[in-house]
Design a protein around this motif. Structure first.
Motif, short mmCIF file in Angstrom:
data_model
loop_
_atom_site.label_atom_id
_atom_site.label_comp_id
_atom_site.label_asym_id
_atom_site.label_seq_id
_atom_site.Cartn_x
_atom_site.Cartn_y
_atom_site.Cartn_z
N ARG A 146 -2.46 13.98 49.33
CA ARG A 146 -1.28 14.59 48.65
C ARG A 146 -1.74 15.14 47.39
NH1 ARG A 146 3.29 14.31 51.62
NH2 ARG A 146 3.72 12.83 53.08
N CYS A 147 -1.07 16.30 47.15
CA CYS A 147 -1.27 16.83 45.63
C CYS A 147 -0.39 16.08 44.76
CB CYS A 147 -0.96 18.31 45.60
SG CYS A 147 -1.83 19.41 46.61
N ARG A 174 3.43 15.95 44.34
CA ARG A 174 3.56 16.73 45.53
C ARG A 174 4.12 18.16 45.25
NH1 ARG A 174 6.86 12.40 49.66
NH2 ARG A 174 5.53 10.79 49.24
N TYR A 224 3.28 22.27 44.61
CA TYR A 224 3.00 23.43 45.70
C TYR A 224 1.65 24.03 44.98
CZ TYR A 224 7.24 23.10 48.44
OH TYR A 224 8.28 22.76 49.10
N ASP A 229 4.91 28.20 45.83
CA ASP A 229 6.10 27.28 44.96
C ASP A 229 7.31 28.24 44.98
OD1 ASP A 229 7.52 26.29 43.18
OD2 ASP A 229 5.98 25.45 42.04
N SER A 270 1.66 22.78 52.32
CA SER A 270 1.55 23.34 50.88
C SER A 270 1.22 22.27 49.88
CB SER A 270 3.00 23.72 50.89
OG SER A 270 3.44 24.77 51.75
N ASN A 271 1.33 21.07 50.08
CA ASN A 271 1.27 20.12 49.14
C ASN A 271 0.35 18.66 49.84
OD1 ASN A 271 3.21 18.68 50.44
ND2 ASN A 271 4.78 18.87 48.88
N HIS A 272 -0.04 18.64 50.92
CA HIS A 272 -0.67 17.78 51.53
C HIS A 272 -1.42 18.18 52.74
CE1 HIS A 272 2.79 17.64 54.02
NE2 HIS A 272 2.28 16.89 54.83
#
Length: 324
Positions: free
Chosen positions: A22-23, A26, A28, A33, A69-71
């Protein structure tokens, strides 16, 4: 407390693992975004390209993946037998594709003569390279570090890109493997980022669908070898056609306007795995919420925990209920 990485991997029990990265916060950092309007969509392509590139170097096969987008989700197969069979020269060549190597490893490839002491230390290095090329931790480290450096350079900043290290789950049997792969492949559909599996960008199912149109399987992904049999070739223990049909049917059942339209799911793969349709839908929509650790039928879970000397069986009741 988090379980140590070495306490999560037991190749004697299973070679299939589900990994999640994961970023930070979380955010984007790989998609678009919606708050700022800034688009980082191209970074999803970076991750997909790097993932498939590493599969050619490591002795690890990519079974399924989805870059969100975020993971990111990846289902990996550790081919430690292949790592043991590769020659010393092949191991060094592969390692040099990722890292600079050592003075001795370069001398070895150039054919220079080494004395007994140099050969001893070279053998130690090659042994380490061989072990790392069959390591999920090293695979994910190279993948995540390279993307983080590239993104930070683009943003002209420093700091974390990923939220600590990756999380991993052992997939102990065919039922767990099939459910997890379908869960990963349908991530964009559940997130309303795509309408169908074949239009889900940056996923393994889209890549498989594109090759299936030509009657082929993608070389960069683990192959479907068909139903288990006595002389089983290397590959996923399912039929490609059955798996794609299963993903399609599952995707339709997950849509609000189609939920009751296809019931029960009568794909051969579900019949063989002996999973009830209602349990299958729960597995493929809530896999990471339902399970927090190794996944498989109770007996497989018992063996896995015994091998790693784990006393607490976190998923036992859920596995018994959904997979038994």
């Amino acid at each position: 407390m988090a379980t140590a990485r070495k306490k999560q991997v037991s190749l004697t029990d299973t070679k299939y693992y589900h990994c999640i990265s994961r970023c930070v916060r979380r955010a984007y950092l790989c998609g678009e975004d919606k708050v700022t309007g800034q688009s980082y969509e191209h970074r999803r392509g970076w991750i997909e390209d790097k993932l498939l590139e590493l599969a050619k170097v490591f002795c690890i096969d990519v079974c399924a993946y989805a870059v969100m987008s975020n993971h990111t989700h990846t289902v990996l197969y550790v081919d430690d037998i292949k790592a043991k069979r590769l020659s010393d020269k092949t191991i060094v060549i592969r390692w040099h594709k990722l890292f600079k190597g050592t003075i001795l490893s370069h001398k070895f490839l150039q054919g220079e003569r080494l004395d007994s002491a140099q050969q001893y230390f070279l053998n130690k290095d090659i042994e380490q390279f061989r072990e790392r090329l069959a390591s999920i931790s090293w695979f994910m480290r190279v993948l995540n570090e390279s993307i983080a450096r590239k993104a930070n350079k683009e943003d002209n900043c420093t700091g974390r890109f990923w939220e600590g290290r990756f999380k991993s789950q052992a997939l102990l049997d065919e039922a767990a493997l099939a459910a997890c792969m379908a869960y990963v492949d349908l991530n964009p559909v559940r997130a309303k980022m795509a309408d169908t599996p074949e239009t889900s960008d940056y996923t393994s199912v889209k890549t498989r669908c594109e090759h299936a149109k030509e009657g082929k399987q993608p070389k960069q992904l683990a192959r479907f070898a068909g139903s288990p049999r006595k002389h089983m070739p290397k590959g996923l223990p399912f039929e490609l056609k059955s798996y794609l049909e299963l993903v399609e049917l599952t995707g339709r059942c997950m849509r609000a306007d189609k939920r009751g339209a296809i019931n029960p799911i009568n794909s051969p793969i579900l019949d063989r795995l002996n999973i009830a349709p209602e349990n299958w839908l729960k597995l493929t929509t809530q896999f990471t919420k339902v399970f927090h650790g190794a996944v498989g039928r109770p007996q497989k879970l018992d063996n896995y925990c015994a091998s790693l000397e784990i006393k607490r069986r976190a998923n036992y009741k859920q596995c018994e209920k959904l997979l038994a």
